[in-house]
Each structure stands twice: as structure tokens, then as C-alpha cells.
Write a protein that holds these residues in place. Structure first.
Motif, PDB file in Angstrom:
ATOM      1  N   LYS A 119       0.824  -0.818  -0.153  1.00 61.05           N
ATOM      2  CA  LYS A 119       0.366  -0.638  -0.233  1.00 61.05           C
ATOM      3  C   LYS A 119       1.179   0.960  -0.573  1.00 61.05           C
ATOM      4  O   LYS A 119       0.662   2.291  -0.081  1.00 61.05           O
ATOM      5  CB  LYS A 119      -0.898   0.011   1.208  1.00 61.05           C
ATOM      6  N   ALA A 120       2.373   0.996  -0.189  1.00 60.60           N
ATOM      7  CA  ALA A 120       2.858   2.061   0.013  1.00 60.60           C
ATOM      8  C   ALA A 120       3.073   2.599  -1.531  1.00 60.60           C
ATOM      9  O   ALA A 120       2.875   2.760  -2.430  1.00 60.60           O
ATOM     10  CB  ALA A 120       4.198   1.702   0.564  1.00 60.60           C
ATOM     11  N   LEU A 121       3.264   4.261  -1.034  1.00 55.00           N
ATOM     12  CA  LEU A 121       2.849   5.214  -2.522  1.00 55.00           C
ATOM     13  C   LEU A 121       4.569   5.482  -3.029  1.00 55.00           C
ATOM     14  O   LEU A 121       5.002   5.938  -2.299  1.00 55.00           O
ATOM     15  CB  LEU A 121       2.342   6.932  -1.531  1.00 55.00           C
ATOM     16  N   ARG A 122       4.779   5.410  -4.320  1.00 54.82           N
ATOM     17  CA  ARG A 122       5.564   4.872  -4.999  1.00 54.82           C
ATOM     18  C   ARG A 122       6.089   6.647  -5.448  1.00 54.82           C
ATOM     19  O   ARG A 122       5.382   7.284  -5.665  1.00 54.82           O
ATOM     20  CB  ARG A 122       5.687   4.592  -6.228  1.00 54.82           C
ATOM     21  N   ILE A 123       7.485   6.764  -4.880  1.00 53.95           N
ATOM     22  CA  ILE A 123       7.941   8.292  -5.411  1.00 53.95           C
ATOM     23  C   ILE A 123       8.479   7.652  -6.942  1.00 53.95           C
ATOM     24  O   ILE A 123      10.093   7.261  -6.088  1.00 53.95           O
ATOM     25  CB  ILE A 123       8.124   9.309  -4.374  1.00 53.95           C
ATOM     26  N   THR A 124       8.557   8.182  -8.139  1.00 54.25           N
ATOM     27  CA  THR A 124       9.280   8.305  -8.608  1.00 54.25           C
ATOM     28  C   THR A 124      10.046   9.879  -9.407  1.00 54.25           C
ATOM     29  O   THR A 124       9.554  10.360  -8.858  1.00 54.25           O
ATOM     30  CB  THR A 124       9.387   7.460 -10.628  1.00 54.25           C
ATOM     31  N   HIS A 125      11.496   9.449  -9.666  1.00 50.27           N
ATOM     32  CA  HIS A 125      11.860  10.362  -9.972  1.00 50.27           C
ATOM     33  C   HIS A 125      12.224  11.819  -9.389  1.00 50.27           C
ATOM     34  O   HIS A 125      12.656  12.659  -9.416  1.00 50.27           O
ATOM     35  CB  HIS A 125      11.086  11.336 -11.512  1.00 50.27           C
ATOM     36  N   ALA A 126      12.690  11.681  -7.996  1.00 46.04           N
ATOM     37  CA  ALA A 126      13.200  11.956  -7.128  1.00 46.04           C
ATOM     38  C   ALA A 126      14.478  12.070  -6.723  1.00 46.04           C
ATOM     39  O   ALA A 126      14.973  13.534  -6.860  1.00 46.04           O
ATOM     40  CB  ALA A 126      12.346  11.831  -5.571  1.00 46.04           C
ATOM     41  N   ALA A 127      15.424  10.770  -7.425  1.00 42.73           N
ATOM     42  CA  ALA A 127      16.526  11.147  -7.757  1.00 42.73           C
ATOM     43  C   ALA A 127      17.390   9.689  -8.402  1.00 42.73           C
ATOM     44  O   ALA A 127      16.435   9.180  -8.637  1.00 42.73           O
ATOM     45  CB  ALA A 127      16.732  10.473  -5.792  1.00 42.73           C
ATOM     46  N   PRO A 128      17.966  10.785  -8.773  1.00 44.04           N
ATOM     47  CA  PRO A 128      18.335   9.523  -9.904  1.00 44.04           C
ATOM     48  C   PRO A 128      18.985   8.206  -9.747  1.00 44.04           C
ATOM     49  O   PRO A 128      19.606   8.048  -8.709  1.00 44.04           O
ATOM     50  CB  PRO A 128      19.469  10.041 -10.719  1.00 44.04           C
ATOM     51  N   GLY A 129      17.892   7.474 -10.350  1.00 38.55           N
ATOM     52  CA  GLY A 129      18.939   6.134  -9.857  1.00 38.55           C
ATOM     53  C   GLY A 129      17.677   5.783  -8.876  1.00 38.55           C
ATOM     54  O   GLY A 129      18.573   3.732  -8.381  1.00 38.55           O
ATOM     55  N   TYR A 130      17.467   5.829  -8.362  1.00 35.49           N
ATOM     56  CA  TYR A 130      16.587   5.556  -6.718  1.00 35.49           C
ATOM     57  C   TYR A 130      14.858   5.569  -6.932  1.00 35.49           C
ATOM     58  O   TYR A 130      14.291   6.839  -8.312  1.00 35.49           O
ATOM     59  CB  TYR A 130      16.949   6.281  -5.918  1.00 35.49           C
ATOM     60  N   ASP A 131      14.111   4.916  -6.469  1.00 36.40           N
ATOM     61  CA  ASP A 131      12.734   5.029  -6.304  1.00 36.40           C
ATOM     62  C   ASP A 131      12.435   4.417  -4.723  1.00 36.40           C
ATOM     63  O   ASP A 131      13.545   4.323  -3.965  1.00 36.40           O
ATOM     64  CB  ASP A 131      12.107   3.463  -7.143  1.00 36.40           C
ATOM     65  N   PHE A 132      11.232   5.679  -4.605  1.00 35.87           N
ATOM     66  CA  PHE A 132      10.851   5.427  -2.729  1.00 35.87           C
ATOM     67  C   PHE A 132       9.503   5.189  -2.436  1.00 35.87           C
ATOM     68  O   PHE A 132       8.160   5.654  -3.694  1.00 35.87           O
ATOM     69  CB  PHE A 132      11.541   7.069  -2.688  1.00 35.87           C
ATOM     70  N   LEU A 133       9.766   3.931  -1.679  1.00 36.41           N
ATOM     71  CA  LEU A 133       8.437   3.855  -1.039  1.00 36.41           C
ATOM     72  C   LEU A 133       7.579   4.379   0.089  1.00 36.41           C
ATOM     73  O   LEU A 133       9.231   3.831   0.883  1.00 36.41           O
ATOM     74  CB  LEU A 133       7.843   1.465  -1.147  1.00 36.41           C
ATOM     75  N   LEU A 134       6.882   4.957   0.066  1.00 35.62           N
ATOM     76  CA  LEU A 134       6.699   6.389   1.300  1.00 35.62           C
ATOM     77  C   LEU A 134       5.611   5.372   2.307  1.00 35.62           C
ATOM     78  O   LEU A 134       4.176   4.998   1.305  1.00 35.62           O
ATOM     79  CB  LEU A 134       6.657   7.023   0.958  1.00 35.62           C
ATOM     80  N   ASP A 135       5.082   4.885   3.176  1.00 34.76           N
ATOM     81  CA  ASP A 135       4.176   4.250   3.395  1.00 34.76           C
ATOM     82  C   ASP A 135       3.329   4.655   5.007  1.00 34.76           C
ATOM     83  O   ASP A 135       4.569   4.167   5.809  1.00 34.76           O
ATOM     84  CB  ASP A 135       4.693   2.506   3.919  1.00 34.76           C
ATOM     85  N   MET A 136       2.375   5.229   4.374  1.00 31.56           N
ATOM     86  CA  MET A 136       1.795   6.170   5.840  1.00 31.56           C
ATOM     87  C   MET A 136       0.076   6.396   5.733  1.00 31.56           C
ATOM     88  O   MET A 136       0.767   5.700   4.323  1.00 31.56           O
ATOM     89  CB  MET A 136       2.686   7.904   5.576  1.00 31.56           C
ATOM     90  N   GLN A 137      -0.329   6.361   6.544  1.00 32.79           N
ATOM     91  CA  GLN A 137      -1.562   5.703   6.540  1.00 32.79           C
ATOM     92  C   GLN A 137      -2.020   7.054   5.253  1.00 32.79           C
ATOM     93  O   GLN A 137      -2.179   7.972   5.054  1.00 32.79           O
ATOM     94  CB  GLN A 137      -2.688   6.480   7.794  1.00 32.79           C
ATOM     95  N   PRO A 138      -3.177   6.492   4.412  1.00 31.00           N
ATOM     96  CA  PRO A 138      -3.286   7.025   3.367  1.00 31.00           C
ATOM     97  C   PRO A 138      -4.039   8.116   3.687  1.00 31.00           C
ATOM     98  O   PRO A 138      -4.872   8.060   5.185  1.00 31.00           O
ATOM     99  CB  PRO A 138      -4.437   5.921   2.881  1.00 31.00           C
ATOM    100  N   GLU A 145       0.470  14.026   7.608  1.00 34.46           N
ATOM    101  CA  GLU A 145       1.497  13.934   8.746  1.00 34.46           C
ATOM    102  C   GLU A 145       1.441  12.875   9.425  1.00 34.46           C
ATOM    103  O   GLU A 145       0.164  12.529   9.979  1.00 34.46           O
ATOM    104  CB  GLU A 145       1.632  15.361   9.163  1.00 34.46           C
ATOM    105  N   GLY A 146       2.561  12.003   9.648  1.00 33.24           N
ATOM    106  CA  GLY A 146       2.219  11.272  10.652  1.00 33.24           C
ATOM    107  C   GLY A 146       3.834  10.370  10.362  1.00 33.24           C
ATOM    108  O   GLY A 146       4.585  10.491   9.666  1.00 33.24           O
TER     109      GLY A 146
END
Length: 331
Positions: A119-138, A145-146
Motif C-alpha cells: 500500500k506504499a506510495l511510489r515516488i519516482t524521478h525524485a533522485a537519479p537511480g532510485y525510487d522511493f516507497l512511502l508507507d504512511m496512513q492513506p 503528516e505522521g
């Protein structure tokens, strides 16, 4: 999305009292401290939050687990236990937990493979070579915030290479609903993730907005640098502190290899500082000051001065006075 013109709609995306519970079995609580924690939703949430932060630190290879365990036992025995003698045990415990969580900082060694990232929010194109998965309450609001887990993936890989537990994340959404990233506009919403080469070693680093704890309620960040020796990101309290002491995220001058911050005092004193980074430590080397608060000795004049670090000592390298009206017009 200027803060001066848009309402700040905040959704506490993980309300501590509802999403987290105490880290121990409250049915077996038998001390005044444990009973106070179990009787208070906020304290129960803080107890669980500290437990998650602590466990995420134990998994960080750059830290000494023995020293960390020793420090935690000392805190439980000396700091938390003292609250039993306080007149207001709940208030004492709340302060103690918040200070301990703040002191530990974000945990960079959370269990990457054991966490459920579906259920994590995928964040792409923030940093070259990396993707981020942000798992916080929808949360569908403009800002959320949390607490959160952050997973880091190499672009194109499905495996989470590193996971972090962050006690607090502040997320701003753009008008299209996507998370705002790589935005450091002063007096405006800023990116939940801002990336760049912060220590000028040729490798990408990143920062996560942890709230609005900077001056004048401005954004503050947890900053992470890529550590070549461990091939992972580590927390930088020194660079993080720059965002607590100045207005918003720092600017990056890649050509001159400088970090630039901006600060102010009221309406009439502004200061821009430049830092070099040596051994991952920011060292202030230059200040440009605009003082309309009486520094010139003449209320109709503004003092403009430059100070530089020369051979380890601060020197004023330029100074001049400009009429107030010339600087600010009819203000």
C-alpha cells in the motif's frame, strides 16, 4: 501553492492514538509507568513509536548495537523510571518519550524484506537511480503528516534495498494529486523528498520533510547521505540541523560546491550563509548580511556587509550603507 495564499489543510495521516499501540502487553502492566502508558492513548502510541525507532536503529550497520542497547537500558532505568515519582506522571512520560525519539532520530536500518510495501506510495524521478516507497496512513488531503516507513529501491528493481522508520513525515500533494518533490521554494510548500549531491562526492543524497519545525513554522528535514563504505544511506544530524536553523531547505551550488542557507530576524534583518562540506560536516565560510534593524546606526540607512572565514577567523570583507528607500522603496 504559496503558503501566503493557500489554506494549510493538514491531515494527521497516522494519528498516533489510533494507529499505534503500546509496545508491550497491557494486560500484564504491573508498574505505575506501564499502567500510565496503557491508560493513555497518546502515551501508548509514543511507546510503540519509540520501539519502532529503536528497532530500526538496531539494524543500522554503522551503529554499535551494544552501545545502543546500553543507552536504551539507561534511558528506561534512569529517565523513564524517574517519572513514577513525578506529580504528573503522564506529562513527565510524554516529555521523556518525545525527547528520546528526537534524540535517536530516524532509524535507517528497518526490516526491508519483512515489511509489507503493497500500500506504499511510489515516488519516482525524485533522485537519479532510485525510487522511493512511502508507507504512511492513506490521506487524500493536500497535506498529510505522521509516522512512516520509507523504502529505497534501485530504479528498475522490485527489491527494497534499504528501509527506514521515520517518526514523522510531512507530505504535500500537487494539484494533480502527486506528491511534491524537489521543491525548495521559500515561503511555500516544499518537497516531501528533495534530492541532490549535498556533500559533493558525485553521489545522490536525499532529504525527507519531517514537519514544519524550522523558524517561523518553516519546513524542516531529515537529511540522508549515501555512505560508500556501507553502500547505504545514513542520517546526517549536522545537515538536518541546517533546516531547523534556517528558512526552509538549503540551496545547492554544485559548481562552487557550496550549500546556501537563508535566515532572518523579523522584517529587517536577513542573512545568507554559505557552507563547504568537509567529511560530511557543513562548515560556514561566508555570510552576506542585510541589516535594516539599526546596524548602520542610522534608521534611514541599511547596512550591507559580507563576512568571510579567512585562515580560521571571521573577517568583514565588505561593508556599505544604502538608503532605506533605495532598498525597499516606499515601505
Amino acid at each position: 501553492m504559496n503558503l501566503l495564499h493557500l489554506p494549510l489543510i493538514t491531515c494527521l495521516s497516522i494519528t498516533l492514538s489510533s494507529a499505534l499501540a503500546a509496545s508491550f502487553d497491557c494486560q500484564k502492566a504491573n508498574t505505575p509507568t506501564e499502567q500510565a502508558i496503557c491508560a493513555n492513548d497518546d502515551l501508548s502510541a509514543l511507546d510503540e513509536q519509540l520501539s519502532l525507532t529503536y528497532r530500526a536503529h538496531l539494524g543500522s550497520p554503522e551503529l554499535d548495537p551494544g552501545q545502543l542497547k546500553k543507552a536504551q537500558r539507561s534511558w528506561l532505568r534512569n529517565t523513564r523510571q524517574r517519572c513514577e515519582a513525578a506529580d504528573a506522571i503522564s506529562e513527565c512520560l510524554s516529555d521523556a518519550y518525545r525527547e528520546r525519539i528526537e534524540g535517536l532520530g530516524p532509524g535507517t536500518g528497518a526490516d526491508a524484506q519483512g515489511h509489507d510495501w503493497k500500500k506504499a506510495l511510489r515516488i519516482t524521478h525524485a533522485a537519479p537511480g532510485y525510487d522511493f516507497l512511502l508507507d504512511m496512513q492513506p490521506c487524500a488531503e493536500q497535506t498529510c503528516e505522521g509516522p512512516a516507513y520509507l523504502g529505497i529501491q534501485h530504479t528498475g528493481s522490485n527489491e527494497v534495498a534499504q528501509a527506514m522508520y521515520l517518526p514523522n513525515v510531512f507530505l504535500t500533494r500537487q494539484e494533480n494529486g502527486e506528491p511534491l518533490v524537489n521543491s525548495a521554494r521559500r515561503y511555500d510548500y516544499q518537497g516531501v523528498i528533495n534530492a541532490g549531491d549535498f556533500n559533493f562526492d558525485g553521489l545522490p543524497d536525499f532529504a525527507v520533510q519531517n514537519g514544519n519545525r524550522g523558524p517561523y513554522g518553516g519546513p524542516s528535514y531529515d537529511v540522508f547521505l549515501f555512505d560508500v563504505a556501507h553502500q547505504r544511506f545514513i542520517y546526517s544530524p549536522e545537515l538536518s540541523a541546517l533546516t531547523l536553523e534556517n528558512l526552509g531547505f538549503f540551496d545547492i551550488d554544485g559548481k562552487r560546491k557550496r550549500l546556501i542557507t537563508f535566515s532572518k530576524s523579523g522584517c529587517c534583518y536577513h542573512e545568507m550563509s554559505e557552507y563547504v562540506v568537509e567529511a560530511n560536516q557543513p562548515i560556514e565560510v561566508k555570510r552576506e548580511i542585510e541589516d535594516a534593524a539599526g546596524g548602520s546606526g542610522n534608521p534611514e540607512m541599511v547596512l550591507l556587509s559580507t563576512e568571510e572565514l579567512v585562515n580560521g577567523k571571521w573577517k568583514t570583507t565588505s561593508s556599505r550603507q544604502v538608503p532605506f528607500k533605495e532598498m525597499y522603496g516606499g515601505q
